[in-house]
Each structure stands twice: as structure tokens, then as C-alpha cells.
Design a protein around this motif. Sequence first.
Motif, short mmCIF file in Angstrom:
data_model
loop_
_atom_site.label_atom_id
_atom_site.label_comp_id
_atom_site.label_asym_id
_atom_site.label_seq_id
_atom_site.Cartn_x
_atom_site.Cartn_y
_atom_site.Cartn_z
N GLY A 20 66.90 0.25 15.85
CA GLY A 20 67.86 -0.03 14.78
C GLY A 20 67.21 -0.20 13.43
N ILE A 21 65.96 0.26 13.28
CA ILE A 21 65.23 0.15 12.01
C ILE A 21 65.35 1.49 11.29
N THR A 22 66.06 1.50 10.16
CA THR A 22 66.33 2.75 9.46
C THR A 22 65.83 2.75 8.01
N THR A 23 65.40 1.60 7.50
CA THR A 23 64.95 1.54 6.11
C THR A 23 63.59 0.84 6.03
N LEU A 24 62.92 1.03 4.89
CA LEU A 24 61.62 0.39 4.66
C LEU A 24 61.76 -1.13 4.70
N GLU A 25 62.83 -1.65 4.11
CA GLU A 25 63.03 -3.11 4.07
C GLU A 25 63.17 -3.67 5.49
N GLN A 26 63.96 -3.02 6.33
CA GLN A 26 64.11 -3.49 7.71
C GLN A 26 62.77 -3.46 8.44
N LEU A 27 61.98 -2.42 8.18
CA LEU A 27 60.68 -2.29 8.84
C LEU A 27 59.74 -3.42 8.42
N LEU A 28 59.66 -3.67 7.12
CA LEU A 28 58.76 -4.71 6.62
C LEU A 28 59.21 -6.11 7.03
N LYS A 29 60.51 -6.26 7.30
CA LYS A 29 61.03 -7.54 7.76
C LYS A 29 61.00 -7.67 9.29
N THR A 30 60.40 -6.69 9.95
CA THR A 30 60.17 -6.80 11.38
C THR A 30 58.85 -7.54 11.55
N TYR A 31 58.92 -8.86 11.50
CA TYR A 31 57.72 -9.69 11.49
C TYR A 31 57.14 -9.81 12.90
N PRO A 32 55.84 -10.06 12.99
CA PRO A 32 55.24 -10.33 14.30
C PRO A 32 55.89 -11.57 14.92
N PHE A 33 56.06 -11.56 16.26
CA PHE A 33 56.65 -12.75 16.90
C PHE A 33 55.56 -13.75 17.29
N ARG A 34 54.30 -13.32 17.25
CA ARG A 34 53.20 -14.25 17.43
C ARG A 34 51.90 -13.58 16.95
N TYR A 35 50.84 -14.36 16.89
CA TYR A 35 49.53 -13.86 16.47
C TYR A 35 48.49 -14.27 17.51
N GLU A 36 47.57 -13.37 17.79
CA GLU A 36 46.49 -13.70 18.71
C GLU A 36 45.21 -13.88 17.91
N SER A 37 44.47 -14.91 18.26
CA SER A 37 43.18 -15.16 17.61
C SER A 37 42.10 -14.42 18.39
N HIS A 38 41.54 -13.39 17.77
CA HIS A 38 40.55 -12.56 18.43
C HIS A 38 39.15 -12.92 17.92
N GLU A 39 38.52 -13.84 18.59
CA GLU A 39 37.14 -14.21 18.28
C GLU A 39 36.28 -13.86 19.49
N GLN A 40 35.12 -13.28 19.22
CA GLN A 40 34.24 -12.89 20.32
C GLN A 40 33.33 -14.06 20.69
N LEU A 41 33.83 -14.87 21.63
CA LEU A 41 33.07 -16.03 22.08
C LEU A 41 31.96 -15.60 23.03
N PRO A 42 30.82 -16.31 23.03
CA PRO A 42 29.75 -15.98 23.97
C PRO A 42 30.18 -16.21 25.42
N PHE A 43 29.53 -15.50 26.33
CA PHE A 43 29.93 -15.52 27.74
C PHE A 43 29.95 -16.92 28.34
N ASP A 44 29.01 -17.79 27.94
CA ASP A 44 28.95 -19.12 28.56
C ASP A 44 30.12 -20.01 28.17
N GLN A 45 30.98 -19.56 27.21
CA GLN A 45 32.17 -20.34 26.84
C GLN A 45 33.45 -19.77 27.48
N TRP A 46 33.33 -18.70 28.23
CA TRP A 46 34.52 -18.11 28.84
C TRP A 46 35.05 -18.98 29.96
#
Length: 384
Positions: A20-46
Motif C-alpha cells: 500500500g506504499i504508493t508515494t515517496l512520503e509514505q515510503l519515508l514514513k515507513t519507519y523501522p519497527f526496531r533496531y539491532e545493535s551490531h557490534e562484533q564482540l570477541p568470542f570469549d563474550q559470546w
Amino acid sequence: MELTELKLTARRFGLLQKMGITTLEQLLKTYPFRYESHEQLPFDQWQKGDTVGFAGLIASRPVVIRLGKNRTMTRFTVISWNQELQVTVFNRPWLNAFPFGETIHIRGTYNGEGKVTAMQAQKKPLEEGLVPVYSMTKGMKPADMPAILDKALEHLDQLPDLVPPDLRRRYRLLDKDTSYRWIHRPPDEKRLHLAIRTLKYEEFLCFQCAVQSESALGQRKTPRMFDQALADAFLDQFPYDLTADQRQAIEDVWSDQRRDTTMYRLVQGDVGSGKTVVAMAAIRACELSGAQSAMMAPTEILARQHLKTLQSAGIEAKLLVSSLSRKEKQEVLEGLRTGTVSVVVGTHSLFQDPVEFADLGLVVADEQQRFGVSQRRQLLEKGK
């Protein structure tokens, strides 16, 4: 601005149409529903169950295991953090994608004992920091929305600036372009919150202006009277106590439903704060008054989730989305026209011409910023 100007592939353009996204405004207002923190932790902290990211050398020839029904499992060994890690990738049976001795970048779930189930396995380095996660429709790949948004962010000058400069200065808000860039590509958590704060203010401002404009017209509606005891009984069925804020919001909405002036309310709250219960209380009251309710969501996935939630609470709702068969659609449309269907949940299909209501008394819009003014007006004009 129309989406055709973004020069998307036919597949991606079709997926947006499906959402149902037909315009630029609708697309830009399709916000992420969450964010993932991508940090490369060393193996001993997994820890087992963690989402981990790492780079390493492929140290074994990949082995493909056929699971049936076009499903496969590819396994190979990677040397990283001075460890030998066994990596499993699903549904990528191409042996040349994982050549022995080459560097590969992996993000996936750590299963313990040196075993990782990969969500991403690629030659280029992984994206780090806060990575947005978007709702997807059927057929959409995880990489589609970020790639589409990258193109959309190049055209921010096409979006109107709705907040006057003096209000931006007074409330220390970001400029329009920065707020959209940071909500889709946040440099860090602090700047993400600044973007959210700015866009929430814009939404509140626009909503308040719309309410004042409609109020000035003195619009009237049919008061929706209902049995208070039955409405209270609906809330009493839930296995938890409502918060004071939920109670107040519901009382405000019920009061508005009984009045002869049109109700416009924006229910604002964090994810998991209980906004859906407020919506269900309004829908139940409208149902008790003998009128119909429509709940619209920006995607079919969300619409189906709402349908399940309503039905689990004892509200007999029907679904109206584009993927239904012609026979299923006709049955729902006929029920809405005759009044035998009192509650319907759907996407943009709800405000198309064939949809007629016997007596539409309430419209609930989830993520209302995703629907244009004309679309909301089309649906409102179908009721009294």
C-alpha cells in the motif's frame, strides 16, 4: 513524488504496491519497527542465543544437505577469533558462494559449542552500529527495504517541511532532512532519539491542526449509545489490570463516542504500552451500539495480527486484504453492505470504491502516518 521516479526494479516496485506504499512520503514514513545493535564482540563474550558478527577464513569445503521441499542446509568451517567455528546457512546451496580459503563475513545466532546459524553470510564487511529492521511483506528479502530507502533518502527535497522554523528553534528540533536520515540510518542511539522526538512532534502538530480544522467545521455524527455494563465486562475479561493511562484513554474515547460531534483522537505510546486494548475497547463499544468498525493497517501482516488479536478477545472480525480469493472478498463485501459483518480489519483495500458499509461508526488507523489524507478521507466518507 511518485515511486516510479526512484527507478526501482519491477519486483521491488510490486512489493511496495502490495504494502500500500504508493508515494515517496509514505515510503519515508515507513519507519523501522526496531533496531539491532551490531557490534562484533570477541568470542570469549559470546553467550548461547546471542546474535554475533565476525569475519573469518573458510577452512573447509561446504557440504549441502537436502531437507526436502526445496529446503537445504549448507555447512562449512570458519577460522575466527583463533577458534574453529561451524557455520550453518539455510537455503543457499551454491558451493561457489563459500570458496575454501576466502574471507567471509557472518552474522547469525550462536548455538554454543562453536556452532553458528547464519542469517547473513557475505563477502563484503557487515554493517555495524544500529541497523534498522523493517516490516516485510511476503516475497520481500531483508535487503530490499534498506536498498529502497537508500534511494528514497536521495529525494528528501521533494518532501514538504511541515514544521515552521520558529517552532523548530523553540523546541530544539532537527531539520526535516536530518530527522529522516537519522531515523532510517541512525549514526548512534542519541541521534536516533533526536530523530524520533522530531518526527513525533511533527505528527502531533499535524494531527492537532487537522483536529482544529475539522472542529471548526462543526461536523456532527450519530451518537453511539451502548450498554456500559457490557463494555466494562469486555475489559474485565483480560487477565491483567489496565494501567491508569489506559483507563483514562478508554473513558475519553467512550465519552466521545456518545457525543454527536465527530471524534478525532491520536493514541500515542511506546511499543507494548497497550494501545491495542484502547482500540479494542472502542471497537467493542461501537459494536454494542449496533454500528460497524473498520481497523486499517499499513501491511497485510499487521492486519492479520490485529485480526488474530481481536478474535482472541471475543470480537468477531473479518479480514479484507488484496490476497483473498474473489469469493472470500465478495463474502466480506456483502457482509459489510448488509451489516452482517460488524468489524473488518484490512489494508488500503478498505477505502476502495467497491467497499460499502451499512453503518460505519468507527475507524481505527494503525500507524496513521502511513496513510495519506485523501485515503483516510475516502474511508471516513463511507460512514456517518
